[in-house]
Write a protein that holds these residues in place. Structure first.
Motif, PDB file in Angstrom:
ATOM      1  N   SER A  25       0.973  -1.357  -0.137  1.00  0.00           N
ATOM      2  CA  SER A  25      -0.011  -0.078   0.190  1.00  0.00           C
ATOM      3  C   SER A  25       0.776   1.319   0.251  1.00  0.00           C
ATOM      4  CB  SER A  25      -1.100  -0.514   1.261  1.00  0.00           C
ATOM      5  OG  SER A  25      -0.073   0.569   2.768  1.00  0.00           O
ATOM      6  N   GLY A  26       0.901   2.254  -0.707  1.00  0.00           N
ATOM      7  CA  GLY A  26       1.280   3.607  -0.531  1.00  0.00           C
ATOM      8  C   GLY A  26       2.416   3.170  -2.165  1.00  0.00           C
ATOM      9  N   SER A  27       3.316   3.967  -1.645  1.00  0.00           N
ATOM     10  CA  SER A  27       4.794   3.853  -2.228  1.00  0.00           C
ATOM     11  C   SER A  27       5.799   3.156  -1.567  1.00  0.00           C
ATOM     12  CB  SER A  27       5.016   4.964  -3.297  1.00  0.00           C
ATOM     13  OG  SER A  27       6.082   6.369  -1.654  1.00  0.00           O
ATOM     14  N   PHE A  28       6.797   3.067  -2.425  1.00  0.00           N
ATOM     15  CA  PHE A  28       7.723   2.476  -2.160  1.00  0.00           C
ATOM     16  C   PHE A  28       8.794   3.045  -1.163  1.00  0.00           C
ATOM     17  CE2 PHE A  28       7.624  -1.617  -2.965  1.00  0.00           C
ATOM     18  CZ  PHE A  28       7.618  -1.976  -4.263  1.00  0.00           C
ATOM     19  N   LEU A  29       8.306   4.092  -1.170  1.00  0.00           N
ATOM     20  CA  LEU A  29       9.168   5.233  -0.741  1.00  0.00           C
ATOM     21  C   LEU A  29       9.337   5.093   0.897  1.00  0.00           C
ATOM     22  CD1 LEU A  29      10.328   7.937  -0.401  1.00  0.00           C
ATOM     23  CD2 LEU A  29       8.308   8.770   0.747  1.00  0.00           C
ATOM     24  N   GLY A  30      10.597   4.936   1.427  1.00  0.00           N
ATOM     25  CA  GLY A  30      11.714   4.874   2.691  1.00  0.00           C
ATOM     26  C   GLY A  30      11.680   3.431   2.913  1.00  0.00           C
ATOM     27  N   ILE A  31      10.832   2.918   2.007  1.00  0.00           N
ATOM     28  CA  ILE A  31      11.109   0.978   2.260  1.00  0.00           C
ATOM     29  C   ILE A  31      12.530   0.770   1.499  1.00  0.00           C
ATOM     30  CG2 ILE A  31      10.838  -0.767   2.171  1.00  0.00           C
ATOM     31  CD1 ILE A  31       8.113  -0.032   1.552  1.00  0.00           C
ATOM     32  N   ASN A  32      13.606   0.707   2.441  1.00  0.00           N
ATOM     33  CA  ASN A  32      15.074  -0.060   1.818  1.00  0.00           C
ATOM     34  C   ASN A  32      15.387  -1.253   1.903  1.00  0.00           C
ATOM     35  OD1 ASN A  32      14.683   0.161   4.656  1.00  0.00           O
ATOM     36  ND2 ASN A  32      17.088  -0.006   5.079  1.00  0.00           N
ATOM     37  N   VAL A  33      14.304  -2.406   2.823  1.00  0.00           N
ATOM     38  CA  VAL A  33      14.607  -3.504   2.794  1.00  0.00           C
ATOM     39  C   VAL A  33      13.280  -4.465   2.328  1.00  0.00           C
ATOM     40  CG1 VAL A  33      15.806  -5.549   3.254  1.00  0.00           C
ATOM     41  CG2 VAL A  33      16.526  -3.340   3.933  1.00  0.00           C
ATOM     42  N   VAL A  63      17.851 -21.898  -1.430  1.00  0.00           N
ATOM     43  CA  VAL A  63      17.065 -21.215  -2.474  1.00  0.00           C
ATOM     44  C   VAL A  63      17.874 -20.754  -3.931  1.00  0.00           C
ATOM     45  CG1 VAL A  63      14.757 -21.236  -0.693  1.00  0.00           C
ATOM     46  CG2 VAL A  63      16.635 -19.293  -1.537  1.00  0.00           C
ATOM     47  N   LYS A  64      19.077 -20.597  -3.320  1.00  0.00           N
ATOM     48  CA  LYS A  64      20.056 -20.240  -4.634  1.00  0.00           C
ATOM     49  C   LYS A  64      20.125 -21.108  -6.103  1.00  0.00           C
ATOM     50  CE  LYS A  64      23.585 -17.932  -1.557  1.00  0.00           C
ATOM     51  NZ  LYS A  64      25.007 -18.111  -1.295  1.00  0.00           N
ATOM     52  N   GLY A  65      19.453 -20.190  -7.138  1.00  0.00           N
ATOM     53  CA  GLY A  65      19.645 -20.412  -8.697  1.00  0.00           C
ATOM     54  C   GLY A  65      18.154 -21.070  -8.731  1.00  0.00           C
ATOM     55  N   ARG A  66      16.878 -20.808  -7.489  1.00  0.00           N
ATOM     56  CA  ARG A  66      16.314 -21.682  -7.772  1.00  0.00           C
ATOM     57  C   ARG A  66      14.665 -20.295  -7.913  1.00  0.00           C
ATOM     58  NH1 ARG A  66      13.595 -24.993  -4.556  1.00  0.00           N
ATOM     59  NH2 ARG A  66      14.732 -24.545  -2.365  1.00  0.00           N
ATOM     60  N   PHE A  67      15.583 -19.515  -6.858  1.00  0.00           N
ATOM     61  CA  PHE A  67      14.279 -18.082  -6.306  1.00  0.00           C
ATOM     62  C   PHE A  67      14.962 -17.042  -7.011  1.00  0.00           C
ATOM     63  CE2 PHE A  67      11.629 -20.114  -2.583  1.00  0.00           C
ATOM     64  CZ  PHE A  67      11.628 -21.972  -3.513  1.00  0.00           C
ATOM     65  N   THR A  68      13.853 -16.567  -7.614  1.00  0.00           N
ATOM     66  CA  THR A  68      14.354 -14.850  -8.083  1.00  0.00           C
ATOM     67  C   THR A  68      12.962 -13.827  -7.432  1.00  0.00           C
ATOM     68  OG1 THR A  68      15.715 -15.728  -9.586  1.00  0.00           O
ATOM     69  CG2 THR A  68      15.003 -13.606  -9.921  1.00  0.00           C
ATOM     70  N   ILE A  69      13.880 -12.522  -6.978  1.00  0.00           N
ATOM     71  CA  ILE A  69      13.288 -11.771  -5.933  1.00  0.00           C
ATOM     72  C   ILE A  69      13.322 -10.546  -6.531  1.00  0.00           C
ATOM     73  CG2 ILE A  69      15.270 -11.184  -4.340  1.00  0.00           C
ATOM     74  CD1 ILE A  69      13.264 -10.945  -1.984  1.00  0.00           C
ATOM     75  N   SER A  70      12.748 -10.152  -7.061  1.00  0.00           N
ATOM     76  CA  SER A  70      12.598  -8.761  -7.809  1.00  0.00           C
ATOM     77  C   SER A  70      11.523  -7.400  -6.856  1.00  0.00           C
ATOM     78  CB  SER A  70      12.142  -8.676  -9.288  1.00  0.00           C
ATOM     79  OG  SER A  70      11.073  -9.343  -8.969  1.00  0.00           O
ATOM     80  N   ARG A  71      11.706  -6.638  -7.707  1.00  0.00           N
ATOM     81  CA  ARG A  71      10.390  -5.868  -6.982  1.00  0.00           C
ATOM     82  C   ARG A  71      10.571  -4.599  -8.258  1.00  0.00           C
ATOM     83  NH1 ARG A  71      12.899  -2.565  -2.299  1.00  0.00           N
ATOM     84  NH2 ARG A  71      11.512   0.075  -3.533  1.00  0.00           N
ATOM     85  N   ASP A  72       8.677  -4.584  -8.454  1.00  0.00           N
ATOM     86  CA  ASP A  72       8.044  -3.589  -9.299  1.00  0.00           C
ATOM     87  C   ASP A  72       7.744  -2.421  -8.616  1.00  0.00           C
ATOM     88  OD1 ASP A  72       6.710  -3.069 -11.043  1.00  0.00           O
ATOM     89  OD2 ASP A  72       5.261  -4.265 -11.315  1.00  0.00           O
ATOM     90  N   ASN A  73       8.579  -1.531  -8.824  1.00  0.00           N
ATOM     91  CA  ASN A  73       8.677  -0.346  -8.665  1.00  0.00           C
ATOM     92  C   ASN A  73       7.381   0.756  -9.263  1.00  0.00           C
ATOM     93  OD1 ASN A  73      10.312  -0.439  -7.090  1.00  0.00           O
ATOM     94  ND2 ASN A  73      11.775   0.108  -7.930  1.00  0.00           N
ATOM     95  N   ALA A  74       7.126   0.168 -10.143  1.00  0.00           N
ATOM     96  CA  ALA A  74       5.737   0.453 -10.906  1.00  0.00           C
ATOM     97  C   ALA A  74       4.223   0.341 -10.435  1.00  0.00           C
ATOM     98  CB  ALA A  74       5.787   0.747 -12.427  1.00  0.00           C
ATOM     99  N   LYS A  75       4.428  -0.421 -10.383  1.00  0.00           N
ATOM    100  CA  LYS A  75       2.564  -1.420  -9.610  1.00  0.00           C
ATOM    101  C   LYS A  75       3.267  -1.762  -7.756  1.00  0.00           C
ATOM    102  CE  LYS A  75       1.642  -4.219 -13.718  1.00  0.00           C
ATOM    103  NZ  LYS A  75       2.260  -5.242 -14.037  1.00  0.00           N
ATOM    104  N   ASN A  76       4.419  -0.702  -7.322  1.00  0.00           N
ATOM    105  CA  ASN A  76       4.019  -1.164  -5.430  1.00  0.00           C
ATOM    106  C   ASN A  76       4.218  -2.459  -5.311  1.00  0.00           C
ATOM    107  OD1 ASN A  76       4.819   1.150  -5.854  1.00  0.00           O
ATOM    108  ND2 ASN A  76       2.736   2.067  -4.457  1.00  0.00           N
ATOM    109  N   THR A  77       4.569  -3.884  -6.070  1.00  0.00           N
ATOM    110  CA  THR A  77       4.925  -5.523  -5.496  1.00  0.00           C
ATOM    111  C   THR A  77       6.334  -5.384  -5.479  1.00  0.00           C
ATOM    112  OG1 THR A  77       2.402  -5.171  -7.384  1.00  0.00           O
ATOM    113  CG2 THR A  77       4.329  -7.213  -6.942  1.00  0.00           C
ATOM    114  N   LEU A  78       6.118  -6.581  -4.775  1.00  0.00           N
ATOM    115  CA  LEU A  78       7.109  -7.707  -4.749  1.00  0.00           C
ATOM    116  C   LEU A  78       7.166  -8.903  -4.859  1.00  0.00           C
ATOM    117  CD1 LEU A  78      10.474  -7.710  -2.859  1.00  0.00           C
ATOM    118  CD2 LEU A  78       8.287  -8.395  -0.877  1.00  0.00           C
ATOM    119  N   LEU A  79       8.176  -9.564  -5.578  1.00  0.00           N
ATOM    120  CA  LEU A  79       7.565 -10.829  -6.412  1.00  0.00           C
ATOM    121  C   LEU A  79       8.480 -11.426  -6.350  1.00  0.00           C
ATOM    122  CD1 LEU A  79       6.973  -8.653  -9.787  1.00  0.00           C
ATOM    123  CD2 LEU A  79       5.644 -10.078  -8.658  1.00  0.00           C
ATOM    124  N   LEU A  80       8.660 -12.768  -6.360  1.00  0.00           N
ATOM    125  CA  LEU A  80       9.088 -13.903  -5.682  1.00  0.00           C
ATOM    126  C   LEU A  80       8.496 -15.138  -6.260  1.00  0.00           C
ATOM    127  CD1 LEU A  80      11.257 -15.097  -3.788  1.00  0.00           C
ATOM    128  CD2 LEU A  80       9.526 -16.327  -2.288  1.00  0.00           C
TER     129      LEU A  80
END
Length: 115
Positions: A25-33, A63-80
């Motif tokens: 919710s809201g933006s990623f502003l201030g979220i560092n991790v 999980v190394k090599g099998r999982f990938t974490i990413s952020r979609d800043n435009a959609k304010n979404t964290l992915l796994l």
């Protein structure tokens, strides 16, 4: 205040793939991790992967090599993205964010991997 809402997990066969998302919710502003954690029955919650505001990532060895974490800043979404899933990946998965020193958690979503 930050609210995190995970997508539904699911049941998948070993070797399969699943993608989890976490709407912020809201933006990623201030979220560092931001990160994904998981907790299997009878076990402590453990770190799966984290991503920092600059894009640096860290993964649990399991999980190394099998999982990938990413952020979609435009959609304010964290992915796994989870590939090559194993029965030992079965757990409740939680999205977590750290904003200005305060931790926020999602409600958790069940992922079950059948053998």
């Amino acid at each position: 205040q930050v609210q995190l809402v995970e997508s539904a997990g699911g049941l998948v066969q070993a070797g399969g793939s699943l993608r989890l998302s976490c709407a912020v919710s809201g933006s990623f502003l201030g979220i560092n991790v931001m990160g994904w954690y998981r907790q299997a029955p009878g076990k402590q919650r453990e770190l799966v992967a984290v991503i920092r505001s600059g894009g640096a990532t860290n993964y649990a060895d399991s999980v190394k090599g099998r999982f990938t974490i990413s952020r979609d800043n435009a959609k304010n979404t964290l992915l796994l993205q989870m590939n090559s899933l194993k029965p030992e990946d079965t757990a409740v998965y939680y999205c977590q964010a750290n904003r200005w020193g305060t931790e926020y958690w999602g409600q958790g979503t069940q992922v079950t991997v059948s053998s």
